[in-house]
Design a protein around this motif. Structure first.
Motif, PDB file in Angstrom:
ATOM      1  N   GLN A 113      -5.690  -2.089   6.123  1.00  0.00           N
ATOM      2  CA  GLN A 113      -5.247  -1.104   7.278  1.00  0.00           C
ATOM      3  C   GLN A 113      -5.657   0.036   6.989  1.00  0.00           C
ATOM      4  O   GLN A 113      -6.099   0.888   7.978  1.00  0.00           O
ATOM      5  CB  GLN A 113      -3.594  -1.105   7.110  1.00  0.00           C
ATOM      6  CG  GLN A 113      -2.889  -0.458   8.175  1.00  0.00           C
ATOM      7  CD  GLN A 113      -3.086  -1.531   9.515  1.00  0.00           C
ATOM      8  OE1 GLN A 113      -2.932  -2.605   9.325  1.00  0.00           O
ATOM      9  NE2 GLN A 113      -2.690  -0.982  10.677  1.00  0.00           N
ATOM     10  N   CYS A 114      -5.608   0.721   5.819  1.00  0.00           N
ATOM     11  CA  CYS A 114      -6.167   2.060   5.600  1.00  0.00           C
ATOM     12  C   CYS A 114      -7.533   2.253   5.403  1.00  0.00           C
ATOM     13  O   CYS A 114      -8.157   3.259   5.508  1.00  0.00           O
ATOM     14  CB  CYS A 114      -5.340   2.713   4.325  1.00  0.00           C
ATOM     15  SG  CYS A 114      -3.583   2.601   4.579  1.00  0.00           S
ATOM     16  N   CYS A 130      -6.790  -1.771   0.774  1.00  0.00           N
ATOM     17  CA  CYS A 130      -5.682  -1.917   1.817  1.00  0.00           C
ATOM     18  C   CYS A 130      -6.545  -2.290   3.321  1.00  0.00           C
ATOM     19  O   CYS A 130      -7.295  -1.392   3.630  1.00  0.00           O
ATOM     20  CB  CYS A 130      -4.825  -0.897   2.074  1.00  0.00           C
ATOM     21  SG  CYS A 130      -3.763  -0.995   3.358  1.00  0.00           S
ATOM     22  N   GLN A 150       0.646   4.104   1.296  1.00  0.00           N
ATOM     23  CA  GLN A 150       0.487   4.659   2.688  1.00  0.00           C
ATOM     24  C   GLN A 150       1.213   3.841   3.540  1.00  0.00           C
ATOM     25  O   GLN A 150       1.748   4.373   4.397  1.00  0.00           O
ATOM     26  CB  GLN A 150      -0.981   5.351   2.740  1.00  0.00           C
ATOM     27  CG  GLN A 150      -1.460   6.128   1.945  1.00  0.00           C
ATOM     28  CD  GLN A 150      -3.006   6.425   2.329  1.00  0.00           C
ATOM     29  OE1 GLN A 150      -3.195   7.023   3.597  1.00  0.00           O
ATOM     30  NE2 GLN A 150      -3.912   5.931   1.547  1.00  0.00           N
ATOM     31  N   CYS A 151       0.792   2.639   3.811  1.00  0.00           N
ATOM     32  CA  CYS A 151       1.275   1.930   5.043  1.00  0.00           C
ATOM     33  C   CYS A 151       2.086   0.845   4.784  1.00  0.00           C
ATOM     34  O   CYS A 151       2.767   0.242   5.807  1.00  0.00           O
ATOM     35  CB  CYS A 151       0.017   1.589   6.064  1.00  0.00           C
ATOM     36  SG  CYS A 151      -0.808  -0.066   5.075  1.00  0.00           S
ATOM     37  N   CYS A 171       0.939  -1.074  -0.139  1.00  0.00           N
ATOM     38  CA  CYS A 171      -0.095   0.085  -0.111  1.00  0.00           C
ATOM     39  C   CYS A 171       0.742   1.162  -0.028  1.00  0.00           C
ATOM     40  O   CYS A 171       1.711   1.305   0.730  1.00  0.00           O
ATOM     41  CB  CYS A 171      -0.824   0.020   1.345  1.00  0.00           C
ATOM     42  SG  CYS A 171      -1.601   1.568   1.641  1.00  0.00           S
TER      43      CYS A 171
HETATM   44 ZN   LIG Z   1      -2.631   0.950   3.681  1.00  0.00          ZN
END
Ligand SMILES: [Zn+2]
Length: 258
Positions: A255-256, A253, A235-236, A233
């Motif tokens: 997580q996001c 994702c 971002q993460c 991802c």
């Molecule tokens: Zn993410």
């Protein structure tokens, strides 16, 4: 399958080239599936506009020609040479060149008359948080399925639904009636931003999409999750997952997107 950015791209390109031009000839090659449009010969195209995923050619006698590209339809502008092409269903000629209507799978529709009036929202013009919230308040469908419902919103398909939900931080399986009053404006804002950016890029060419000049779009280079199963991802750095929602491959994702 062309989604809103691809249809808007071809409308803008058509408008720039054929508005104000008079049809020299028009011939239907796929007569089993498509009607005869020879009465358009000698008529001038006033403009080309998009309505939802329809392409509307408006003529100087107030008549419309309404095209829906469906799965694999596209337009190709040919000027010199006009090398032979496969899967051409119709040819529309103007003094400076001709449009080949290409469609390998033959689902493209071309009709005459007026567009049906409906309450379908257009993400670039009249889609508002209030209208979305109203439509979604009792819905227990996944948000992704809701965004792709062509009876509610025009032109958001699988690719752009995945990308919009990623940028909005919303898990695609979230039920519509759990979307908060703060999230609807975010969805509207992000949908418009992504679709407008994709139009600038002339769409996403992940399969056979080509623009009016036969060129690929470039927005697939900016996809963050679509087709990115197992990749980090942006971002993460966790791996992007792929699941199936409503029979369609869905990338997100975990997580996001919550
Ligand atoms: Zn993410």
């Amino acid at each position: 399958m062309p989604e809103l950015p691809e249809v808007e791209t071809v409308c803008r390109q058509l408008n720039a080239v054929i508005s104000g031009l008079t049809v020299q000839s028009i011939s239907t090659l796929d007569t089993a599936k498509l009607a005869d449009f020879s009465d358009r010969t000698g008529r001038k195209v006033e403009n080309v506009k998009r309505q939802g995923k329809h392409i509307v050619l408006h003529f100087d006698d107030d008549q419309n020609m309404i095209v829906h590209l469906r799965m694999t339809g596209r337009f190709l502008w040919q000027t010199t040479g006009t090398e032979p092409l496969k899967h051409v269903r119709m040819i529309m000629a103007f003094p400076p060149g001709q449009i080949a209507f290409i469609d390998p799978r033959r689902f493209m529709t071309i009709t005459k008359g007026d567009l049906p009036q409906n309450n379908v929202m257009d993400p670039l013009t009249d889609m508002t948080p209030r209208r979305l919230a109203e439509k979604g308040k009792n819905s227990k469908r996944p948000i992704k399925t809701f965004l792709m419902d062509q009876a509610i919103i025009a032109g958001i398909g699988n690719i752009y639904a995945c990308e919009i939900l990623y940028h909005a931080g919303i898990n695609p399986v979230r039920l519509v009636n759990t979307i908060s009053s703060e999230q609807w404006p975010e969805i509207v804002r992000i949908a418009r931003q992504i679709l407008e950016r994709a139009i600038v890029c002339r769409g996403s060419s992940i399969s056979d999409w080509r623009d009016f000049y036969g060129n690929e779009g470039t927005f697939h280079h900016e996809h963050r999750v679509y087709g990115h199963k197992g990749l980090p991802c942006p971002q993460c750095q966790n791996a992007i997952l792929r699941t199936t929602i409503g029979g369609r491959g869905t990338y997100f994702c975990p997580q996001c997107q919550t």
